[in-house]
Design a protein around this motif. Structure first.
Motif, PDB file in Angstrom:
ATOM      1  N   LEU A   6      -4.403  -7.440  -8.515  1.00  0.00           N
ATOM      2  CA  LEU A   6      -3.604  -7.670 -10.055  1.00  0.00           C
ATOM      3  C   LEU A   6      -2.791  -8.745  -9.893  1.00  0.00           C
ATOM      4  O   LEU A   6      -1.904  -8.882 -11.269  1.00  0.00           O
ATOM      5  CB  LEU A   6      -3.639  -5.996 -10.892  1.00  0.00           C
ATOM      6  CG  LEU A   6      -5.098  -5.772 -11.570  1.00  0.00           C
ATOM      7  CD1 LEU A   6      -4.839  -4.734 -12.244  1.00  0.00           C
ATOM      8  CD2 LEU A   6      -5.895  -7.124 -12.337  1.00  0.00           C
ATOM      9  N   ASN A  25       1.714  -3.176 -19.270  1.00  0.00           N
ATOM     10  CA  ASN A  25       0.439  -1.968 -19.450  1.00  0.00           C
ATOM     11  C   ASN A  25       0.916  -1.315 -18.098  1.00  0.00           C
ATOM     12  O   ASN A  25       0.321   0.202 -18.960  1.00  0.00           O
ATOM     13  CB  ASN A  25      -0.741  -2.886 -19.910  1.00  0.00           C
ATOM     14  CG  ASN A  25      -0.914  -3.202 -21.163  1.00  0.00           C
ATOM     15  OD1 ASN A  25      -1.471  -2.228 -22.184  1.00  0.00           O
ATOM     16  ND2 ASN A  25      -1.010  -3.967 -21.741  1.00  0.00           N
ATOM     17  N   ARG A  65      -3.014   1.983 -13.995  1.00  0.00           N
ATOM     18  CA  ARG A  65      -2.230   2.159 -15.389  1.00  0.00           C
ATOM     19  C   ARG A  65      -2.391   3.674 -14.913  1.00  0.00           C
ATOM     20  O   ARG A  65      -1.327   4.298 -15.108  1.00  0.00           O
ATOM     21  CB  ARG A  65      -2.231   1.931 -16.102  1.00  0.00           C
ATOM     22  CG  ARG A  65      -1.733   2.499 -17.305  1.00  0.00           C
ATOM     23  CD  ARG A  65      -1.937   2.399 -19.009  1.00  0.00           C
ATOM     24  NE  ARG A  65      -3.184   2.537 -18.758  1.00  0.00           N
ATOM     25  CZ  ARG A  65      -3.894   2.070 -19.949  1.00  0.00           C
ATOM     26  NH1 ARG A  65      -3.468   1.466 -20.817  1.00  0.00           N
ATOM     27  NH2 ARG A  65      -5.188   2.814 -20.275  1.00  0.00           N
ATOM     28  N   TYR A 122      -1.759 -11.149 -20.574  1.00  0.00           N
ATOM     29  CA  TYR A 122      -2.487 -10.778 -21.666  1.00  0.00           C
ATOM     30  C   TYR A 122      -3.448  -9.683 -21.493  1.00  0.00           C
ATOM     31  O   TYR A 122      -4.733 -10.630 -20.666  1.00  0.00           O
ATOM     32  CB  TYR A 122      -1.609 -10.964 -22.833  1.00  0.00           C
ATOM     33  CG  TYR A 122      -0.645 -11.764 -22.659  1.00  0.00           C
ATOM     34  CD1 TYR A 122       0.695 -10.462 -23.753  1.00  0.00           C
ATOM     35  CD2 TYR A 122       0.469 -12.652 -22.587  1.00  0.00           C
ATOM     36  CE1 TYR A 122       1.580 -10.750 -23.979  1.00  0.00           C
ATOM     37  CE2 TYR A 122       1.344 -12.201 -22.782  1.00  0.00           C
ATOM     38  CZ  TYR A 122       2.191 -11.527 -23.336  1.00  0.00           C
ATOM     39  OH  TYR A 122       3.266 -11.738 -23.653  1.00  0.00           O
ATOM     40  N   PRO A 123      -3.795  -8.917 -21.917  1.00  0.00           N
ATOM     41  CA  PRO A 123      -4.969  -8.046 -21.209  1.00  0.00           C
ATOM     42  C   PRO A 123      -6.898  -9.260 -21.678  1.00  0.00           C
ATOM     43  O   PRO A 123      -7.707  -9.308 -21.037  1.00  0.00           O
ATOM     44  CB  PRO A 123      -5.439  -7.224 -22.313  1.00  0.00           C
ATOM     45  CG  PRO A 123      -4.046  -6.806 -22.430  1.00  0.00           C
ATOM     46  CD  PRO A 123      -2.798  -7.973 -21.839  1.00  0.00           C
ATOM     47  N   LEU A 145      -7.817 -11.322 -19.424  1.00  0.00           N
ATOM     48  CA  LEU A 145      -8.638 -10.936 -18.605  1.00  0.00           C
ATOM     49  C   LEU A 145     -10.084 -10.794 -18.986  1.00  0.00           C
ATOM     50  O   LEU A 145     -10.635 -10.157 -19.948  1.00  0.00           O
ATOM     51  CB  LEU A 145      -8.171  -9.366 -17.835  1.00  0.00           C
ATOM     52  CG  LEU A 145      -7.011  -9.941 -16.801  1.00  0.00           C
ATOM     53  CD1 LEU A 145      -5.629 -10.568 -17.229  1.00  0.00           C
ATOM     54  CD2 LEU A 145      -6.537  -8.861 -16.359  1.00  0.00           C
ATOM     55  N   ARG A 148      -0.105 -10.093 -13.108  1.00  0.00           N
ATOM     56  CA  ARG A 148       1.136  -8.962 -13.928  1.00  0.00           C
ATOM     57  C   ARG A 148       1.529  -9.693 -14.757  1.00  0.00           C
ATOM     58  O   ARG A 148       1.538  -8.975 -16.183  1.00  0.00           O
ATOM     59  CB  ARG A 148       1.810  -8.627 -13.201  1.00  0.00           C
ATOM     60  CG  ARG A 148       3.356  -9.264 -12.619  1.00  0.00           C
ATOM     61  CD  ARG A 148       3.955  -9.831 -11.583  1.00  0.00           C
ATOM     62  NE  ARG A 148       3.643  -8.901 -10.672  1.00  0.00           N
ATOM     63  CZ  ARG A 148       3.655  -7.500 -10.088  1.00  0.00           C
ATOM     64  NH1 ARG A 148       4.997  -7.189 -10.918  1.00  0.00           N
ATOM     65  NH2 ARG A 148       4.003  -6.579  -9.021  1.00  0.00           N
ATOM     66  N   ALA A 174      -7.141  -2.686 -14.227  1.00  0.00           N
ATOM     67  CA  ALA A 174      -5.412  -2.799 -14.765  1.00  0.00           C
ATOM     68  C   ALA A 174      -5.778  -1.258 -15.563  1.00  0.00           C
ATOM     69  O   ALA A 174      -4.554  -0.305 -15.015  1.00  0.00           O
ATOM     70  CB  ALA A 174      -5.390  -3.758 -15.481  1.00  0.00           C
ATOM     71  N   THR A 177       2.048  -7.500 -21.419  1.00  0.00           N
ATOM     72  CA  THR A 177       1.830  -8.151 -20.237  1.00  0.00           C
ATOM     73  C   THR A 177       0.810  -6.903 -19.127  1.00  0.00           C
ATOM     74  O   THR A 177       0.667  -5.916 -19.553  1.00  0.00           O
ATOM     75  CB  THR A 177       2.338  -8.781 -19.802  1.00  0.00           C
ATOM     76  OG1 THR A 177       3.586  -7.620 -19.269  1.00  0.00           O
ATOM     77  CG2 THR A 177       3.476  -9.577 -20.230  1.00  0.00           C
ATOM     78  N   ILE A 178       0.152  -7.242 -18.473  1.00  0.00           N
ATOM     79  CA  ILE A 178      -0.213  -6.373 -17.363  1.00  0.00           C
ATOM     80  C   ILE A 178       0.535  -5.219 -16.553  1.00  0.00           C
ATOM     81  O   ILE A 178       0.389  -4.234 -16.899  1.00  0.00           O
ATOM     82  CB  ILE A 178      -1.450  -7.409 -16.949  1.00  0.00           C
ATOM     83  CG1 ILE A 178      -2.755  -8.188 -17.071  1.00  0.00           C
ATOM     84  CG2 ILE A 178      -2.197  -5.933 -15.715  1.00  0.00           C
ATOM     85  CD1 ILE A 178      -3.535  -7.193 -18.500  1.00  0.00           C
ATOM     86  N   ARG A 190     -10.067  -5.469 -16.271  1.00  0.00           N
ATOM     87  CA  ARG A 190      -8.948  -5.001 -17.646  1.00  0.00           C
ATOM     88  C   ARG A 190      -9.320  -3.898 -17.059  1.00  0.00           C
ATOM     89  O   ARG A 190      -8.059  -3.045 -17.114  1.00  0.00           O
ATOM     90  CB  ARG A 190      -9.555  -5.255 -18.683  1.00  0.00           C
ATOM     91  CG  ARG A 190      -8.897  -6.555 -19.727  1.00  0.00           C
ATOM     92  CD  ARG A 190     -10.005  -6.072 -20.587  1.00  0.00           C
ATOM     93  NE  ARG A 190      -9.474  -5.365 -21.966  1.00  0.00           N
ATOM     94  CZ  ARG A 190      -8.901  -5.771 -23.095  1.00  0.00           C
ATOM     95  NH1 ARG A 190      -8.410  -7.101 -23.438  1.00  0.00           N
ATOM     96  NH2 ARG A 190      -8.058  -4.206 -23.807  1.00  0.00           N
ATOM     97  N   LEU A 247      -5.857  -1.055 -23.236  1.00  0.00           N
ATOM     98  CA  LEU A 247      -5.065  -1.869 -23.263  1.00  0.00           C
ATOM     99  C   LEU A 247      -4.033  -1.968 -24.068  1.00  0.00           C
ATOM    100  O   LEU A 247      -4.614  -2.876 -24.806  1.00  0.00           O
ATOM    101  CB  LEU A 247      -5.364  -2.454 -21.998  1.00  0.00           C
ATOM    102  CG  LEU A 247      -5.688  -2.806 -20.738  1.00  0.00           C
ATOM    103  CD1 LEU A 247      -5.668  -3.622 -19.958  1.00  0.00           C
ATOM    104  CD2 LEU A 247      -4.699  -1.837 -19.849  1.00  0.00           C
TER     105      LEU A 247
END
Length: 255
Positions: free
Chosen positions: A124, A96, A147, A131-132, A135, A128, A143, A92-93, A140, A87
Motif C-alpha cells: 500500500l 486513514n 489500519r 484517497y479511498p 482504490l 499512501r 487498507a 488519504t490512505i 480498500r 475509510l
C-alpha cells in the motif's frame, strides 16, 4: 488454555416485543494464531456474540477472557472489522491508517513506524497519498485491515468483512487477508453466512443453531500445510465439509 476463552456466555436484551435471548451457554477456547469461523442461521446472534467478545456488550451470564484476564469494555487487545471498510473519504490512505491509532490515543512513534512497515510490506506504500475513492474494493479492504493491525491487536474479529464485495473480488481479498493474518500471527474469529468461506479460511468452524443460539458442533478443518483459501475450494475434502455443515444448519428447519 487458549489466548481467548468464552466461558458459558449467554446474552439477553430488551426488544420492543419483550426480552430476547440471543444465545445461551456458549463456551469456546481459541488457541493463539488460530483462525476460527462462526456460521449459523440468519438472526441467530453471531454478530451479538462478536460484540460481547469485543467488550462492546457485557454478557448477561458467563465471561470472556483474553490471556486469563476478563474482558471489561473495549480493549486494545481486540480489533474489530465490520462489513464496510469505514475509510474516511476525505483522508488519504496513510491518514486513514493513522486514524485508528488516533482514536485509540496510541499514536506513538513506535506505532507509526509499525503502520509504515505494514503499508510497505503489504503493497500500500505507493497508494499512501491516494484517497479511498481512488482504490479498488480489495485495496480498500486491505487498507482497513492495516489500519486495524497498526494498533497491534492480538485478536481480530471479522463480522461479514467481505460481504460488501463482488464475488470475484471477495475470493481474492479472502486470500489476501488470510495470508496477512497468518503471517502476522493474529488470532482471528470470523462471522460469515458463507459456508465455503468459513471452510476455506477456518482452522475450525463453529456451527450455531437458530436463536437462541447454542453451539451445535465445532468442526476441525484440515487441508494440510501451506493452505490458501482459494486452493482449499478445489481440495477433495472440501465438498465433504460443506455437506456436513449444510446438513447441521438445515436441522433447524426440520426440527
Amino acid at each position: 488454555m487458549g489466548i481467548l476463552r468464552v466461558e458459558d456466555v449467554s446474552q439477553t436484551y430488551q426488544a420492543q416485543n419483550g426480552e430476547v435471548t440471543a444465545f445461551r451457554h456458549i463456551s469456546l477456547d481459541v488457541r493463539e494464531g488460530e483462525f476460527v469461523s462462526i456460521v449459523g442461521p440468519s438472526g441467530c446472534g453471531k454478530s451479538t456474540l462478536l460484540s460481547v467478545i469485543a467488550g462492546l456488550l457485557p454478557p448477561t451470564q458467563g465471561r470472556v477472557t483474553v490471556r486469563g484476564k476478563p474482558v471489561r469494555g473495549v480493549s486494545g487487545h481486540v480489533g474489530y472489522m465490520l462489513q464496510r471498510d469505514s475509510l474516511l473519504e476525505w483522508r488519504t490512505i496513510w491518514s486513514n491508517v493513522l486514524f485508528g491509532l488516533e482514536i485509540r490515543r496510541a499514536k506513538t512513534q513506535r506505532a507509526v513506524e509499525r503502520a509504515d512497515e505494514l503499508m510497505r510490506t503489504y503493497g500500500l506504500d505507493e497508494f499512501r497519498d491516494k484517497y479511498p475513492r481512488q482504490l479498488s474494493g480489495g485495496m480498500r479492504q486491505r487498507a482497513a485491515l492495516i489500519r486495524t493491525l497498526a494498533a497491534g491487536p492480538e485478536i481480530l474479529l471479522l463480522d461479514e468483512a467481505f460481504s460488501a464485495l463482488d464475488y470475484q473480488t471477495r475470493l481474492a481479498v479472502a486470500d489476501d487477508v488470510y495470508a496477512i493474518l497468518k503471517r502476522e500471527g493474529v488470532t482471528t474469529l470470523m462471522v460469515t453466512h458463507d459456508i465455503p468461506e468459513s471452510i476455506s479460511m477456518g482452522d475450525r468452524v463453529v456451527v450455531l443453531s437458530s436463536r437462541p443460539a447454542r453451539i451445535r458442533e465445532i468442526l476441525p478443518i484440515d487441508f494440510g500445510p501451506d493452505r490458501t483459501p482459494l486452493a482449499c475450494r478445489s481440495h477433495p475434502r472440501f465438498a465433504g465439509y460443506f455437506d456436513h455443515i449444510w446438513k447441521e444448519l438445515k436441522r433447524d428447519e426440520t426440527t
